[in-house]
Design an enzyme around this catalytic site. Structure first.
Site, mmCIF file in Angstrom:
data_model
loop_
_atom_site.group_PDB
_atom_site.id
_atom_site.type_symbol
_atom_site.label_atom_id
_atom_site.label_comp_id
_atom_site.label_asym_id
_atom_site.label_seq_id
_atom_site.Cartn_x
_atom_site.Cartn_y
_atom_site.Cartn_z
ATOM 1 N N THR A 170 0.852 -1.195 0.000
ATOM 2 C CA THR A 170 0.000 0.000 0.000
ATOM 3 C C THR A 170 0.886 1.243 0.000
ATOM 4 O O THR A 170 1.972 1.209 0.573
ATOM 5 C CB THR A 170 -0.837 -0.023 1.298
ATOM 6 O OG1 THR A 170 -1.680 -1.159 1.262
ATOM 7 C CG2 THR A 170 -1.666 1.227 1.486
ATOM 8 N N ARG A 198 -13.954 -7.366 -0.522
ATOM 9 C CA ARG A 198 -13.304 -7.038 0.769
ATOM 10 C C ARG A 198 -12.757 -5.607 0.693
ATOM 11 O O ARG A 198 -12.057 -5.246 -0.237
ATOM 12 C CB ARG A 198 -12.170 -8.029 1.039
ATOM 13 C CG ARG A 198 -11.363 -7.723 2.307
ATOM 14 C CD ARG A 198 -10.106 -6.966 1.992
ATOM 15 N NE ARG A 198 -9.219 -6.809 3.130
ATOM 16 C CZ ARG A 198 -8.165 -6.016 3.151
ATOM 17 N NH1 ARG A 198 -7.857 -5.300 2.083
ATOM 18 N NH2 ARG A 198 -7.399 -5.917 4.206
ATOM 19 N N GLY A 200 -10.418 -2.809 2.654
ATOM 20 C CA GLY A 200 -9.411 -2.713 3.712
ATOM 21 C C GLY A 200 -9.472 -1.369 4.425
ATOM 22 O O GLY A 200 -10.487 -0.658 4.371
ATOM 23 N N ASP A 201 -8.387 -1.022 5.069
ATOM 24 C CA ASP A 201 -8.331 0.229 5.824
ATOM 25 C C ASP A 201 -8.070 1.449 4.945
ATOM 26 O O ASP A 201 -8.457 2.571 5.293
ATOM 27 C CB ASP A 201 -7.222 0.146 6.889
ATOM 28 C CG ASP A 201 -5.848 -0.128 6.259
ATOM 29 O OD1 ASP A 201 -5.780 -0.945 5.305
ATOM 30 O OD2 ASP A 201 -4.855 0.453 6.708
ATOM 31 N N THR A 221 -0.442 1.390 6.753
ATOM 32 C CA THR A 221 -0.195 0.304 5.801
ATOM 33 C C THR A 221 -0.050 -0.991 6.593
ATOM 34 O O THR A 221 0.247 -0.965 7.776
ATOM 35 C CB THR A 221 1.063 0.580 4.948
ATOM 36 O OG1 THR A 221 1.421 -0.631 4.248
ATOM 37 C CG2 THR A 221 2.268 0.995 5.785
HETATM 38 N N1 GLY Z 1 -3.597 -1.947 4.111
HETATM 39 C C1 GLY Z 1 -4.059 -2.438 2.908
HETATM 40 C C2 GLY Z 1 -5.076 -3.447 3.005
HETATM 41 O O1 GLY Z 1 -5.175 -4.173 3.985
HETATM 42 O O2 GLY Z 1 -5.840 -3.568 2.094
#
Ligand code: GLY
Length: 294
Positions: A170, A198, A200-201, A221
């Site tokens: 990331t 899905r 993510g953050d 990240t």
């Molecule tokens: N930090 C990137 C993800 O988990 O998608």
């Protein structure tokens, strides 16, 4: 301050990774030098990394288990806590730019998939196939190793058995400009073999990205689920609000991740309102760079 991802960087990729983040830090800093805003700087730095196939964002994004690209990104302006985010993008050239356009041109914060792509058309954004040979090869190799029964395993089990899946790269950036405004931006393809849909953050304000002129800016990240559960970018900013310098704040957040989430891979970069920078990780590596007036 920019990052190109926490994880386990293979020896042969470290040189290109470090070169890539150095370039991105320079690009962002040039914007600041020309009196550009922190927001312009983080966008430019992240776009530079989205265009560099070394990183898992934009060009070079990793593939879902069913061989799709699903990119996501977010950006936040500390001046007014405005924010924009995108997810489930297949072929937008620069997801971070679309996130910014959503922030500036709509009343919304987070738009995904079909709707986001419709907006991209409206804004006339460039598209590009983000698939690269090396990501397809990695997808093939990892998929072969993953038996059907493991495909929805708990993260801990998956990481122990298939660590390469989680070598997230990331990208992100934080900046403080001459007018004392901060901004943060984060962009990713997620992780190899992720379940379709899905999120993510990285596109979640507070989890992967946060900026507020009252405290500072942070980009995360690593394994997104960690940052989501601990609202880690905002937690780090709150720590700076309480008087901790950026380095102390990121270290405290990494300790929290270790305590609460068993040390699942995480990395953070931050800048506080005095221009002090922070970077910390519990992963074997964090690819990052920074540039200051000195
Ligand atoms: N930090 C990137 C993800 O988990 O998608």
């Amino acid at each position: 301050v920019v990052h190109g991802g926490a994880g386990a960087w293979q020896q042969e990729r470290i040189g290109v990774g470090v070169e890539g983040v150095r370039e991105a830090a320079k690009v962002g800093f040039e914007v600041l030098k020309r009196n550009g805003s922190a927001l312009d700087a983080v966008e430019a730095a992240v776009m530079q990394m989205e265009d560099n196939e070394v990183f898992n964002a934009g060009l070079g994004s990793v593939l879902t288990i069913d061989k799709r690209i699903e990119m996501e990104a977010s950006i936040m302006d500390g001046k007014n806590i405005n924010a924009g985010a995108v997810g489930l993008l297949r072929d937008i050239k620069n997801p971070i730019h679309l996130a910014r356009l959503i922030m500036e041109n709509t009343d919304h914060v987070f738009i995904v998939g079909y709707g986001a792509e419709k907006l991209a058309d409206l804004f006339g954004l460039e598209r590009r196939n983000p698939l690269t040979k090396s990501r397809v090869q990695a997808w093939r190799e990892e998929k072969e190793k993953l038996p059907k029964t493991d495909r929805l395993s708990k993260l801990h089990k998956l990481i122990a058995s298939y660590p390469r899946i989680f070598e997230s790269e990331t990208v992100g950036a934080v900046a403080l400009d001459k007018s004392s405004n901060v901004a943060a931006a984060t962009s990713t393809g997620g992780f190899t073999l992720k379940f379709p849909g899905r999120i993510g953050d990285s596109p979640l304000i507070g989890a992967g990205t946060y900026a507020d002129n009252e405290c500072g800016a942070c980009s995360a990240t690593g394994i997104g689920e960690v940052a989501i559960k601990l609202v880690l970018a905002k937690t780090t900013c709150e720590s700076m609000r309480n008087g901790n310098p950026a380095q102390k704040a990121v270290e405290k957040s990494i300790r929290l991740a270790n305590l609460k989430m068993n040390g699942l891979s995480m990395g953070l970069i931050a800048v506080d309102m005095s221009g002090r920078i922070g970077a910390a990780h519990n992963s074997p590596n964090l690819c990052w760079a920074y540039m200051t007036p000195d």
